[in-house]
Design a protein around this motif. Structure first.
Motif, PDB file in Angstrom:
ATOM      1  N   ASP A   1       0.855  -1.184   0.000  1.00  0.00           N
ATOM      2  CA  ASP A   1       0.000   0.000   0.000  1.00  0.00           C
ATOM      3  C   ASP A   1       0.895   1.240   0.000  1.00  0.00           C
ATOM      4  N   CYS A   2       0.265   2.416  -0.049  1.00  0.00           N
ATOM      5  CA  CYS A   2       0.997   3.680  -0.093  1.00  0.00           C
ATOM      6  C   CYS A   2       0.561   4.595   1.044  1.00  0.00           C
ATOM      7  N   MET A   3       1.474   5.460   1.449  1.00  0.00           N
ATOM      8  CA  MET A   3       1.235   6.438   2.509  1.00  0.00           C
ATOM      9  C   MET A   3       1.722   7.800   2.044  1.00  0.00           C
ATOM     10  N   HIS A   4       1.005   8.861   2.399  1.00  0.00           N
ATOM     11  CA  HIS A   4       1.371  10.222   2.026  1.00  0.00           C
ATOM     12  C   HIS A   4       2.013  10.928   3.221  1.00  0.00           C
ATOM     13  N   TRP A   5       3.052  11.709   2.939  1.00  0.00           N
ATOM     14  CA  TRP A   5       3.711  12.549   3.942  1.00  0.00           C
ATOM     15  C   TRP A   5       3.629  13.992   3.464  1.00  0.00           C
ATOM     16  N   GLU A   6       2.969  14.837   4.241  1.00  0.00           N
ATOM     17  CA  GLU A   6       2.771  16.224   3.835  1.00  0.00           C
ATOM     18  C   GLU A   6       4.097  16.982   3.797  1.00  0.00           C
TER      19      GLU A   6
ATOM     20  N   LEU B   1       5.009   7.263  -0.063  1.00  0.00           N
ATOM     21  CA  LEU B   1       5.824   6.101   0.305  1.00  0.00           C
ATOM     22  C   LEU B   1       5.066   4.839  -0.074  1.00  0.00           C
ATOM     23  N   GLU B   2       5.669   4.002  -0.903  1.00  0.00           N
ATOM     24  CA  GLU B   2       5.136   2.667  -1.192  1.00  0.00           C
ATOM     25  C   GLU B   2       5.902   1.659  -0.353  1.00  0.00           C
ATOM     26  N   ALA B   3       5.195   0.777   0.318  1.00  0.00           N
ATOM     27  CA  ALA B   3       5.853  -0.165   1.213  1.00  0.00           C
ATOM     28  C   ALA B   3       5.160  -1.516   1.161  1.00  0.00           C
ATOM     29  N   VAL B   4       5.935  -2.550   1.447  1.00  0.00           N
ATOM     30  CA  VAL B   4       5.435  -3.910   1.619  1.00  0.00           C
ATOM     31  C   VAL B   4       5.827  -4.357   3.021  1.00  0.00           C
TER      32      VAL B   4
ATOM     33  N   ALA C   1      10.549  -0.589   0.279  1.00  0.00           N
ATOM     34  CA  ALA C   1      10.119   0.800   0.438  1.00  0.00           C
ATOM     35  C   ALA C   1      10.608   1.606  -0.752  1.00  0.00           C
ATOM     36  N   PHE C   2       9.702   2.388  -1.316  1.00  0.00           N
ATOM     37  CA  PHE C   2      10.027   3.268  -2.435  1.00  0.00           C
ATOM     38  C   PHE C   2       9.364   4.603  -2.158  1.00  0.00           C
ATOM     39  N   PHE C   3      10.158   5.663  -2.069  1.00  0.00           N
ATOM     40  CA  PHE C   3       9.662   6.948  -1.586  1.00  0.00           C
ATOM     41  C   PHE C   3      10.102   8.075  -2.512  1.00  0.00           C
ATOM     42  N   GLY C   4       9.236   9.092  -2.647  1.00  0.00           N
ATOM     43  CA  GLY C   4       9.635  10.298  -3.340  1.00  0.00           C
ATOM     44  C   GLY C   4       8.745  10.735  -4.480  1.00  0.00           C
ATOM     45  N   MET C   5       7.739   9.954  -4.843  1.00  0.00           N
ATOM     46  CA  MET C   5       6.860  10.355  -5.952  1.00  0.00           C
ATOM     47  C   MET C   5       5.908  11.461  -5.501  1.00  0.00           C
ATOM     48  N   PRO C   6       5.505  12.347  -6.420  1.00  0.00           N
ATOM     49  CA  PRO C   6       4.585  13.436  -6.058  1.00  0.00           C
ATOM     50  C   PRO C   6       3.248  12.911  -5.573  1.00  0.00           C
ATOM     51  N   GLY C   7       2.623  13.693  -4.694  1.00  0.00           N
ATOM     52  CA  GLY C   7       1.352  13.286  -4.114  1.00  0.00           C
ATOM     53  C   GLY C   7       0.191  13.305  -5.083  1.00  0.00           C
ATOM     54  N   SER C   8       0.356  13.896  -6.273  1.00  0.00           N
ATOM     55  CA  SER C   8      -0.721  13.888  -7.264  1.00  0.00           C
ATOM     56  C   SER C   8      -0.917  12.511  -7.887  1.00  0.00           C
ATOM     57  N   CYS C   9       0.037  11.609  -7.718  1.00  0.00           N
ATOM     58  CA  CYS C   9      -0.093  10.242  -8.254  1.00  0.00           C
ATOM     59  C   CYS C   9      -0.941   9.389  -7.318  1.00  0.00           C
TER      60      CYS C   9
ATOM     61  N   GLN D   1     -10.858 -12.667   5.473  1.00  0.00           N
ATOM     62  CA  GLN D   1      -9.474 -13.081   5.696  1.00  0.00           C
ATOM     63  C   GLN D   1      -8.500 -12.182   4.935  1.00  0.00           C
ATOM     64  N   GLN D   2      -8.856 -11.805   3.716  1.00  0.00           N
ATOM     65  CA  GLN D   2      -7.969 -10.955   2.926  1.00  0.00           C
ATOM     66  C   GLN D   2      -7.836  -9.575   3.548  1.00  0.00           C
ATOM     67  N   VAL D   3      -8.924  -9.012   4.025  1.00  0.00           N
ATOM     68  CA  VAL D   3      -8.872  -7.692   4.651  1.00  0.00           C
ATOM     69  C   VAL D   3      -8.049  -7.738   5.927  1.00  0.00           C
ATOM     70  N   THR D   4      -8.210  -8.799   6.706  1.00  0.00           N
ATOM     71  CA  THR D   4      -7.473  -8.911   7.965  1.00  0.00           C
ATOM     72  C   THR D   4      -5.970  -8.955   7.727  1.00  0.00           C
ATOM     73  N   VAL D   5      -5.555  -9.747   6.762  1.00  0.00           N
ATOM     74  CA  VAL D   5      -4.123  -9.888   6.493  1.00  0.00           C
ATOM     75  C   VAL D   5      -3.579  -8.653   5.778  1.00  0.00           C
ATOM     76  N   ARG D   6      -4.379  -8.067   4.908  1.00  0.00           N
ATOM     77  CA  ARG D   6      -3.915  -6.894   4.161  1.00  0.00           C
ATOM     78  C   ARG D   6      -3.662  -5.693   5.054  1.00  0.00           C
ATOM     79  N   LYS D   7      -4.265  -5.659   6.225  1.00  0.00           N
ATOM     80  CA  LYS D   7      -4.083  -4.527   7.136  1.00  0.00           C
ATOM     81  C   LYS D   7      -2.680  -4.472   7.731  1.00  0.00           C
ATOM     82  N   ASP D   8      -1.842  -5.466   7.468  1.00  0.00           N
ATOM     83  CA  ASP D   8      -0.480  -5.451   8.025  1.00  0.00           C
ATOM     84  C   ASP D   8       0.280  -4.193   7.628  1.00  0.00           C
ATOM     85  N   VAL D   9       0.182  -3.821   6.357  1.00  0.00           N
ATOM     86  CA  VAL D   9       0.949  -2.666   5.894  1.00  0.00           C
ATOM     87  C   VAL D   9       0.391  -1.374   6.468  1.00  0.00           C
TER      88      VAL D   9
END
Length: 431
Positions: free
Chosen positions: A174-179, A202-205, A215-223, A290-298
């Motif tokens: 999943d991805c996270m935004h940092w202002e 930030l894209e993270a697994v 972790a892959f970080f640095g893309m603009p927030g418009s994406c 089950q998928q939602v429960t496990v996917r919440k890890d990130v």
């Protein structure tokens, strides 16, 4: 006539008096008034004031040695003022891990070593520098940088997720935004997302233990997440043939690509398994839960990362994007080190410990061979090379790319996982 003559002489006298009065006022304003409003000092007083202003102010003693002793007695002495729990609360990690980080940083970075200044006085100690750097990251005061540290055992991740009903699943993505508060004005439109404020993505697994291994970080927030994926290096190893081969069976069918759990925006590729939006039958409902429960890890990993390092929860103040990348990498590195240091205290530690004890002979034999990884698939060690290959076979590259985006394999794998989870976890549902 006499009346007229008298009036004319008096007017001339009044005019001359007015001219004289104006002259006196001008002279007073020019020569006397400035001395009243701005007192003038004598030449001796002026010289004395200049001499006093030119005298350098004595430098204050910052008492670095005293600060080091107080810091050591408060946190690092054998009978420290603050106990282990208080240290863990203030530094977001245990004392033993802090000392390990400090020793490694001092070995690789001369900045953290104690040195003398031009006057021959000792500067801040390594304990003071490392304490300040880590607390800056933990409390959001300012950034700092440490060396890269991203690595994990794929075997443990595969085993954990197989117990949860997803064999050969290597994490949730999943991805996270940092202002970015101080984003340059010319870039704000490019970096502004749905919130209309400039952000970096930030894209993270992450796995079940909240270990962030990609972790892959640095893309603009418009994406959005999909735009970010097409620029992400998450599949570079797979496309270039450097990823460890994985073969697994689900519901009687064999598959050759590991996969991530993702939300609905990601494409229907064999490497992404999304949930079911509107499940109609009990079998689909169980899979969706089950998928939602496990996917919440990130998402849990993002929350813990921001809770540990307030600097990521607050708007970024730096002007340079490279500095923000260093901050993010530093926080992820130390987050992973904390997870690695405290993993044995997790509730699943006994299960993993038994797994490692039973599988230790196989892993030892795998390390003895030419393989560069101890990952075992179907009880057989596999080999792969680390590093960019000198010659890339473009035909093989495009074939891997086609397999990576095969929607038919995605649909087949998802249906088989639905059956697999139903067969293994339906006893947990209320009939």
């Amino acid at each position: 006539m006499s009346f007229i003559s008298s009036t004319s002489s008096s007017s001339s006298s009044d005019f001359s008096n007015n001219v004289e009065f104006d002259r006196l006022v001008d002279d007073y304003a020019a020569n006397h008034l400035p001395h009243i409003l701005i007192p003038q000092h004598s030449s001796q007083e002026s010289q004395l004031n200049n001499d006093i202003a030119n005298v350098p102010e004595p430098k204050r003693d910052r008492e670095r040695e005293k600060g080091h002793v107080q810091l050591y007695n408060d946190y690092f002495a054998s009978n420290a003022v603050y106990n282990d729990n208080q240290f863990r609360c203030r530094f977001c990690m245990r004392r033993s891990l802090f000392c390990r980080i400090m020793n490694k940083v001092v070995e690789g970075d001369q900045f953290f070593q104690q040195r003398r200044n031009a006057a021959g006085k000792l500067g801040l100690s390594l304990l003071q520098k490392c304490t300040a750097a880590i607390r800056m990251l933990a409390y959001g005061v300012a950034p700092d940088v440490v060396d890269e540290y991203l690595h994990e055992d794929l075997r443990r991740i595969l085993h954990q997720n197989e117990l949860r009903g997803f064999p050969s699943m290597i994490g949730s993505i999943d991805c996270m935004h940092w202002e970015w508060k101080n984003c340059p004005t010319a870039w704000k439109a490019q970096y502004a997302g749905r919130s209309k404020t400039a952000t970096l993505i930030l894209e993270a697994v992450a796995d079940q233990d909240l270990w962030i291994w990609h972790a892959f970080f640095g893309m603009p927030g418009s994406c959005n997440d999909l735009n970010f994926l097409y620029r992400s290096p998450v599949f570079d190893d797979v496309l270039q043939g450097r990823a460890p081969p994985i073969n697994f069976w689900v519901n009687g069918r064999q598959y050759e690509l590991a996969y991530y759990l993702a939300d609905g925006i990601y494409p229907k590729w064999p490497t992404f398994i999304q949930g079911i939006t509107h499940p109609q039958v009990q079998k689909d409902k169980l899979f969706a839960d089950q998928q939602v429960t496990v996917r919440k890890d990130v998402e849990r990993a993002f929350g813990v990362l921001q809770a540990r390092f307030t600097i990521l929860r607050q708007p970024a103040l730096a002007f340079d994007e490279d500095i923000l990348c260093d901050i993010m990498k530093s926080c992820i590195i130390m987050h992973n080190m904390i997870v690695e240091d405290e993993r044995h205290n997790y509730t699943r530690a006994d299960v993993l410990r038994r797994y490692y004890e039973e599988d230790r002979p196989q892993r030892t034999a795998a390390r003895a061979g030419p393989s560069t990884s101890a990952t075992v698939n179907n009880n057989e060690p596999f080999e792969f090379n680390i590093g960019r290959p000198p010659n890339i076979d473009f035909n093989a590259y495009f074939l891997r790319r086609i397999d990576l985006r095969d929607t038919e394999i995605h649909s087949s794998l998802k249906q088989d996982l639905v059956e697999h989870i139903w067969q293994n976890f339906r006893h947990n549902t209320a009939e």
